[in-house]
Design an enzyme around this catalytic site. Structure first.
Site, PDB file in Angstrom:
ATOM      1  N   HIS A 129      76.147  22.889 -17.914  1.00 50.76           N
ATOM      2  CA  HIS A 129      75.489  24.619 -17.911  1.00 50.76           C
ATOM      3  C   HIS A 129      75.535  25.028 -19.212  1.00 50.76           C
ATOM      4  CE1 HIS A 129      74.119  27.867 -16.498  1.00 50.76           C
ATOM      5  NE2 HIS A 129      74.616  27.258 -15.331  1.00 50.76           N
ATOM      6  N   GLU A 132      70.859  23.616 -20.535  1.00 50.65           N
ATOM      7  CA  GLU A 132      72.153  22.247 -19.536  1.00 50.65           C
ATOM      8  C   GLU A 132      71.910  20.713 -19.956  1.00 50.65           C
ATOM      9  OE1 GLU A 132      71.994  24.322 -16.622  1.00 50.65           O
ATOM     10  OE2 GLU A 132      71.758  26.513 -17.302  1.00 50.65           O
TER      11      GLU A 132
HETATM   12  C1  BG6 Z   1      70.741  28.057 -14.071  1.00 57.04           C
HETATM   13  C2  BG6 Z   1      69.462  28.094 -13.505  1.00 57.04           C
HETATM   14  O1  BG6 Z   1      70.953  26.514 -14.405  1.00 57.04           O
HETATM   15  O2  BG6 Z   1      71.976  28.664 -13.728  1.00 57.04           O
HETATM   16  C3  BG6 Z   1      69.132  28.942 -12.383  1.00 57.04           C
HETATM   17  O3  BG6 Z   1      68.115  26.934 -13.668  1.00 57.04           O
HETATM   18  C4  BG6 Z   1      70.350  30.374 -12.040  1.00 57.04           C
HETATM   19  O4  BG6 Z   1      68.725  29.446 -12.040  1.00 57.04           O
HETATM   20  C5  BG6 Z   1      71.212  30.141 -13.852  1.00 57.04           C
HETATM   21  O5  BG6 Z   1      70.262  31.012 -12.594  1.00 57.04           O
HETATM   22  C6  BG6 Z   1      72.951  30.466 -13.332  1.00 57.04           C
HETATM   23  O6  BG6 Z   1      73.230  30.724 -11.778  1.00 57.04           O
HETATM   24  P1  BG6 Z   1      75.004  31.057 -11.409  1.00 57.04           P
HETATM   25  O7  BG6 Z   1      75.070  30.427 -10.439  1.00 57.04           O
HETATM   26  O8  BG6 Z   1      76.259  30.905 -12.662  1.00 57.04           O
HETATM   27  O9  BG6 Z   1      74.798  32.976 -11.771  1.00 57.04           O
END
Ligand code: BG6
Length: 293
Positions: free
Chosen positions: A167, A269
């Protein structure tokens, strides 16, 4: 993992790998770049090629205190991406990013690159969340390029299914002058509208909240900026690319995210979300993402 064990792995690399105990952070200086890796989440939080600025974005409001997922760098979403498919109460994006990894090896490679290998194995506690035996290995090579590989070993006797993502949060100078290239004519699931759409544009320019899962086993993507070198991203064995920017109101709703942080970051990602990946007993599955400018 005890500090003494970490220091015994590091002993022969004193000159180019330092370990900060309190933050559980490895600071790695290769011949070509500098990187920081948190053992909490096996998360790269900085990658700076020599004479360049950081390619990765790390929220100035995140705390490296091993209590909460780190906002920025390259979080590992595993063994599920997003919400758990059956149980909303389980941690978003799985538990790898909120787990302490062991440092297995550090290796000086002949080309001046440095490789760090970290791992996480199933425990009675992990089985409360994911009832299978596994070993997850994160292999990080720091050189002119940064390569992160994620290998899932099914060490048990039952098959299991996972979804996963590297990510990555990239640092950009100005989101309005940032072009994402390589996704033309690709279908995506818009998570905000809950519908499938297709991208026909030459480049994506983020002008509002974006949360898209592309059906793309694209090998090569680019983040092009007017005032910074282009960032190149390649991925292996992934059939999805996620593009995410929270924009204004979502940024304001996240405690660990500065209100104007959305102007200087962008997540691209490398993922397998839909379909999931089935892994047979004793089988192994690997994905990787490489970034460079
Ligand atoms: C992304 C998702 O990968 O991560 C989003 O597609 C999400 O929907 C974002 O809001 C952040 O996620 P988190 O859990 O780290 O706040």
């Amino acid at each position: 993992m005890e500090n003494s064990k970490i220091f015994s792995v590091l002993e022969q690399y004193k000159d180019n790998v330092k370990y900060e105990i309190e933050k559980k952070l490895l600071r790695i200086k290769s011949n070509h770049s500098y990187a920081e890796i948190s053992l909490y989440g096996a998360q790269v939080v900085s990658f700076i090629p020599n004479d360049q600025s950081d390619l990765l974005w790390l929220s100035p409001l995140t705390e490296l205190n091993q209590k909460k997922a780190i906002r920025g760098g390259i979080p590992i979403c595993w063994p599920w991406f997003g919400k758990h498919p059956q149980n909303d109460e389980l941690p978003q994006h799985g538990f790898a990013r909120i787990s302490q990894f062991a440092l297995d090896t550090i290796t000086n490679l002949p080309d001046g690159n440095i490789n760090a290998q970290l791992s996480l194995v199933s425990t009675p506690a992990s089985k409360q969340l994911f009832p299978y035996d596994f070993k997850l290995v994160v292999d990080i090579t720091v050189g002119q390029q940064l390569k992160v590989s994620l290998t899932t070993h099914n060490t048990g006797s039952e098959p299991f299914a996972i979804s996963e993502a590297l990510h990555s949060y990239f640092s950009v100078n100005d989101i309005s002058e940032t072009h994402i290239k390589g996704l033309k004519n690709t279908t995506f699931f818009d998570q905000l509208k809950s519908k499938n759409m297709q991208d026909l544009s030459e480049a994506i320019i983020v002008t509002q909240e974006v949360d898209r899962i592309y059906q793309a086993d694209k090998q090569a993507l680019e983040i092009e900026q007017t005032s910074k070198p282009t960032i190149h991203i390649t991925q292996e064995n992934c059939h999805n690319v996620v593009v995410w920017n929270p924009w204004i109101s979502k940024a304001q709703s996240m405690q660990d995210f500065p209100n104007n942080g959305y102007l200087n970051m962008l997540c691209i990602e490398s993922a397998n979300i839909s379909p999931e990946i089935n892994i047979a007993p004793q089988a192994t599955h690997q994905i990787s993402q490489t970034i460079f400018d």
